[in-house]
Design a protein around this motif. Sequence first.
Motif, PDB file in Angstrom:
ATOM      1  N   ASP A 135       0.807  -1.219   0.000  1.00 18.70           N
ATOM      2  CA  ASP A 135       0.000   0.000   0.000  1.00 18.70           C
ATOM      3  C   ASP A 135       0.836   1.263   0.000  1.00 18.70           C
ATOM      4  OD1 ASP A 135      -2.275  -1.370  -0.120  1.00 18.70           O
ATOM      5  OD2 ASP A 135      -2.938  -1.036   1.928  1.00 18.70           O
ATOM      6  N   SER A 136       2.070   1.162   0.516  1.00 20.04           N
ATOM      7  CA  SER A 136       2.870   2.387   0.465  1.00 20.04           C
ATOM      8  C   SER A 136       3.449   2.607  -0.916  1.00 20.04           C
ATOM      9  CB  SER A 136       3.949   2.387   1.533  1.00 20.04           C
ATOM     10  OG  SER A 136       4.368   1.102   1.808  1.00 20.04           O
ATOM     11  N   GLY A 137       3.172   1.704  -1.846  1.00 19.76           N
ATOM     12  CA  GLY A 137       3.408   1.999  -3.255  1.00 19.76           C
ATOM     13  C   GLY A 137       4.792   1.687  -3.776  1.00 19.76           C
ATOM     14  N   PHE A 138       5.611   0.989  -3.014  1.00 24.88           N
ATOM     15  CA  PHE A 138       6.941   0.683  -3.534  1.00 24.88           C
ATOM     16  C   PHE A 138       6.863  -0.374  -4.616  1.00 24.88           C
ATOM     17  CE2 PHE A 138       7.984   2.287   0.717  1.00 24.88           C
ATOM     18  CZ  PHE A 138       8.849   3.287   0.326  1.00 24.88           C
ATOM     19  N   SER A 139       7.846  -0.364  -5.501  1.00 21.64           N
ATOM     20  CA  SER A 139       7.790  -1.351  -6.573  1.00 21.64           C
ATOM     21  C   SER A 139       8.318  -2.683  -6.063  1.00 21.64           C
ATOM     22  CB  SER A 139       8.597  -0.877  -7.778  1.00 21.64           C
ATOM     23  OG  SER A 139       9.863  -1.444  -7.765  1.00 21.64           O
ATOM     24  N   ALA A 140       7.693  -3.759  -6.538  1.00 23.15           N
ATOM     25  CA  ALA A 140       8.002  -5.079  -6.014  1.00 23.15           C
ATOM     26  C   ALA A 140       9.435  -5.494  -6.333  1.00 23.15           C
ATOM     27  CB  ALA A 140       7.023  -6.101  -6.564  1.00 23.15           C
ATOM     28  N   PHE A 198      14.113 -19.136  -5.159  1.00 23.68           N
ATOM     29  CA  PHE A 198      12.765 -18.589  -5.308  1.00 23.68           C
ATOM     30  C   PHE A 198      12.801 -17.156  -5.825  1.00 23.68           C
ATOM     31  CE2 PHE A 198      11.194 -22.089  -2.669  1.00 23.68           C
ATOM     32  CZ  PHE A 198       9.994 -22.331  -3.281  1.00 23.68           C
ATOM     33  N   ILE A 199      13.762 -16.383  -5.315  1.00 26.23           N
ATOM     34  CA  ILE A 199      13.823 -14.973  -5.722  1.00 26.23           C
ATOM     35  C   ILE A 199      14.047 -14.848  -7.226  1.00 26.23           C
ATOM     36  CG2 ILE A 199      15.252 -12.876  -5.550  1.00 26.23           C
ATOM     37  CD1 ILE A 199      15.409 -13.337  -2.567  1.00 26.23           C
ATOM     38  N   GLY A 200      14.892 -15.730  -7.749  1.00 27.50           N
ATOM     39  CA  GLY A 200      15.115 -15.731  -9.190  1.00 27.50           C
ATOM     40  C   GLY A 200      13.823 -15.968  -9.953  1.00 27.50           C
ATOM     41  N   GLN A 201      13.063 -16.937  -9.468  1.00 31.04           N
ATOM     42  CA  GLN A 201      11.779 -17.247 -10.079  1.00 31.04           C
ATOM     43  C   GLN A 201      10.831 -16.044 -10.011  1.00 31.04           C
ATOM     44  OE1 GLN A 201      10.555 -20.796 -10.939  1.00 31.04           O
ATOM     45  NE2 GLN A 201       9.353 -19.324 -12.072  1.00 31.04           N
ATOM     46  N   PHE A 202      10.810 -15.379  -8.852  1.00 27.94           N
ATOM     47  CA  PHE A 202       9.903 -14.250  -8.668  1.00 27.94           C
ATOM     48  C   PHE A 202      10.257 -13.093  -9.586  1.00 27.94           C
ATOM     49  CE2 PHE A 202       9.335 -15.711  -4.034  1.00 27.94           C
ATOM     50  CZ  PHE A 202       8.422 -16.650  -4.454  1.00 27.94           C
ATOM     51  N   ASP A 203      11.557 -12.911  -9.815  1.00 27.41           N
ATOM     52  CA  ASP A 203      11.969 -11.828 -10.692  1.00 27.41           C
ATOM     53  C   ASP A 203      11.398 -12.032 -12.083  1.00 27.41           C
ATOM     54  OD1 ASP A 203      13.718  -9.463 -11.199  1.00 27.41           O
ATOM     55  OD2 ASP A 203      14.538 -10.837 -12.682  1.00 27.41           O
ATOM     56  N   LYS A 204      11.441 -13.283 -12.545  1.00 28.35           N
ATOM     57  CA  LYS A 204      10.879 -13.609 -13.856  1.00 28.35           C
ATOM     58  C   LYS A 204       9.366 -13.348 -13.855  1.00 28.35           C
ATOM     59  CE  LYS A 204      10.061 -15.808 -17.775  1.00 28.35           C
ATOM     60  NZ  LYS A 204       9.984 -14.958 -18.955  1.00 28.35           N
ATOM     61  N   TYR A 205       8.710 -13.785 -12.785  1.00 31.50           N
ATOM     62  CA  TYR A 205       7.265 -13.555 -12.679  1.00 31.50           C
ATOM     63  C   TYR A 205       6.951 -12.074 -12.789  1.00 31.50           C
ATOM     64  CZ  TYR A 205       6.306 -18.314 -10.956  1.00 31.50           C
ATOM     65  OH  TYR A 205       6.170 -19.657 -10.844  1.00 31.50           O
ATOM     66  N   LEU A 206       7.689 -11.270 -12.037  1.00 34.68           N
ATOM     67  CA  LEU A 206       7.403  -9.835 -12.014  1.00 34.68           C
ATOM     68  C   LEU A 206       7.652  -9.208 -13.372  1.00 34.68           C
ATOM     69  CD1 LEU A 206       8.845  -8.750  -8.578  1.00 34.68           C
ATOM     70  CD2 LEU A 206       6.462  -8.786  -9.265  1.00 34.68           C
ATOM     71  N   ALA A 207       8.726  -9.645 -14.031  1.00 37.85           N
ATOM     72  CA  ALA A 207       9.042  -9.080 -15.338  1.00 37.85           C
ATOM     73  C   ALA A 207       7.919  -9.381 -16.332  1.00 37.85           C
ATOM     74  CB  ALA A 207      10.363  -9.639 -15.848  1.00 37.85           C
ATOM     75  N   ASP A 208       7.224 -10.509 -16.125  1.00 35.24           N
ATOM     76  CA  ASP A 208       6.122 -10.846 -17.019  1.00 35.24           C
ATOM     77  C   ASP A 208       4.793 -10.261 -16.547  1.00 35.24           C
ATOM     78  OD1 ASP A 208       7.696 -12.162 -18.747  1.00 35.24           O
ATOM     79  OD2 ASP A 208       7.346 -14.150 -17.922  1.00 35.24           O
ATOM     80  N   GLY A 209       4.826  -9.512 -15.471  1.00 36.80           N
ATOM     81  CA  GLY A 209       3.629  -8.794 -15.070  1.00 36.80           C
ATOM     82  C   GLY A 209       2.731  -9.500 -14.082  1.00 36.80           C
TER      83      GLY A 209
END
Lengths: 348, 345
Positions: free
Chosen positions: B282-287, B315-326
């Motif tokens: 909610d404080s609006g920072f980017s993931a 896991f963090i590596g996986q999440f980065d890919k997820y985030l890059a794909d939206g």
Amino acid sequence: MSLWIDKYRPTTLENLTFNQGLSRKLKNLTDSDFPHLLIFGPSGAGKKTRILCILKELFGDGAEKIKIDQRSFETQRKKLDINIISSKYHIELTPSDVGTYDKIVFQELLTEIAQTQQIDADAKQRFKVVVINEADEITRDAQAALRRTMEKYMSNLRIILCCNSTSRIIEPIRSRCMLIRVPLPSIDEISTTLQHIASNEEIHLSKSLADKISLQSQRNPRKAILTFEVMASQKKKLNDNVEIPKVDWEQVIDDIVGKIVKTQAAETLSTVRQKIYELQSHCIPPSLILKKIALGLFTNEDIHSKAKFDIINSATHYDHRLRTGRHSIFHIEAFVSSAMSAILSTKY
Amino acid sequence: MNTFFQARPSSSVNVHEEIPQPWIEKYRPKSMESISAQEQTVAVLKKTIESQNLPHMLFYGPPGTGKTSTILALARELYGPKLMKTRILELNASDERGIQVIRDKVKNFARTAVSNRRDSDYPCPPYKIVILDEADLMTQDAQSALRRVIETYSKVTRFCLICNYVTRIIEPLASRCAKFRFKPLDISNTTSRLKMICEQEAVNYSPQTLEELAKLSEGDLRKAIMYLQSASKLHKKEMITSESIREIAGVVSDDLINSLVESAKSNKDETQLEEAVTKVIDSGFSAIQILSQVQDRILDDFQFNEAQKARIGEFIGQFDKYLADGTDEHLVILNLIKVISDTNE
């Protein structure tokens, strides 16, 4: 007669009630040389309101006289139309409307705007402003096309990018903009606003009820004001015990979550499917459906903690697939069934 | 009638001076000497200016290291500010650069002979320069179309390709050019440059703030200057603080990250985890920013052993890919926190 949201929308930087510190900073900006801005924050936090206020501060009342046009572009294969909202001083567009062709919009429209100077000689500023909505939905190619335009035509043009998250904005664009973060207002700030509206509309609203509405709105002022208006129009008198209406699609989601927790079987899957189709036909975006179901399951007390780990894992996994895939229903269903199998496996 | 032909007071020049320029343009190095930190590249290029025989060039390196500035400064030293415009063709990703443009515009420019006009103060070698900025974003076809163009007209035209990733330039094109690598600026170089700007612009600063700024910019000088300018605008004449720099850079405060990680380590209850995550979102920072800062925090945390860190890292590596794909940021961060809390058990 307009909605309270629009009626009480602040139009100047001084009148902004939330994030006072931020508004002061923005005021400082408009006094001196104005940079490119990248405004980001959760939806409902007041990004758009702030942009309108900035425009008004920069150009005066002229920025409020807007018109809507449609511009068309020819590509080799297709003709594209894009809606543009413009005033004498600024242009607002949503390039993601044209999908993967958004690069052409930048190359043609933006360069055209950038190369011409401000027509109005009396204008307060020498530059024009282009507001780009949903900047995080713009393709990488199109963002790359922005890079040099932003530097080269700085004397004629300022860009305000507006988006929910900076995760998908490429680094070169981020380094060319000033980042402005707009967080959601606190519960207190929302209830104060609600009470301010109530006193203007001559409705009695107690502090505790205002707090309750703000709490349920999950810190989203837009939602809070809309809920309050609905409540006020339904009943004349509002006492503390009034039940706050939940949005009906959220009730459906709660219902789905309840069914999944209760029985994990193929029949549940088919009833859930019915409901998901129903939600989709009411234009609830599939990613939101998936997210709400996942959060509902995650915070449910009857599910074992181990199962929750698998549930949240598969939620992100299937959300990812949903965004990159085609048919959303497959992925939501896949998520629901994997959640059910996770719950089952911890039962025995 | 007389007045009509008289030279007007040059108002346009005055107006030009009035326009406030962003500092990144204002302090763009005008000569080869003032380019910071790229000593080797600059030394080689200076030699080539003396011999007047410029090879085709390929500049590569991360953003904000001075690639575009170097070629512009080089062109200025070769031709002088007046002739520069006629001798240079600059194309970047904001121009259409399909195969058709290479065939028409670039080829036409490349094959015309150079005029004899010259500025006596500058060497003015008898060739033109085509600058293809952001060349890694050109299509493969367009790059292949360039191959022969480069060779055929090399007598009258030199090419300079600029890109971030040298691997995206096709091999035949890369082998025709002399490659120059631009390295990220180190902290001392960035700070000295920032200090220079601060003094010229009369910005109120403390050395610690500049160091912090240099650290945050990760070797990208443009980013550092941009942040500095933004901060100075926000603060007017007051002292620039580290907090405002961090805010402008979109960095999440350490307290928030700490409380997030701590709640992940101590809490078993999912509802509380959910609340902690909602607060941050909610404080609006980017993931992406949260992800990288949580990773730094985990790596320094001695409560996790190597195997646990490795698991979280995967896991963090996986999440980065997820985030890059939206993928939804809320879900991803919630998943991250759950992974940390699960690993800690």
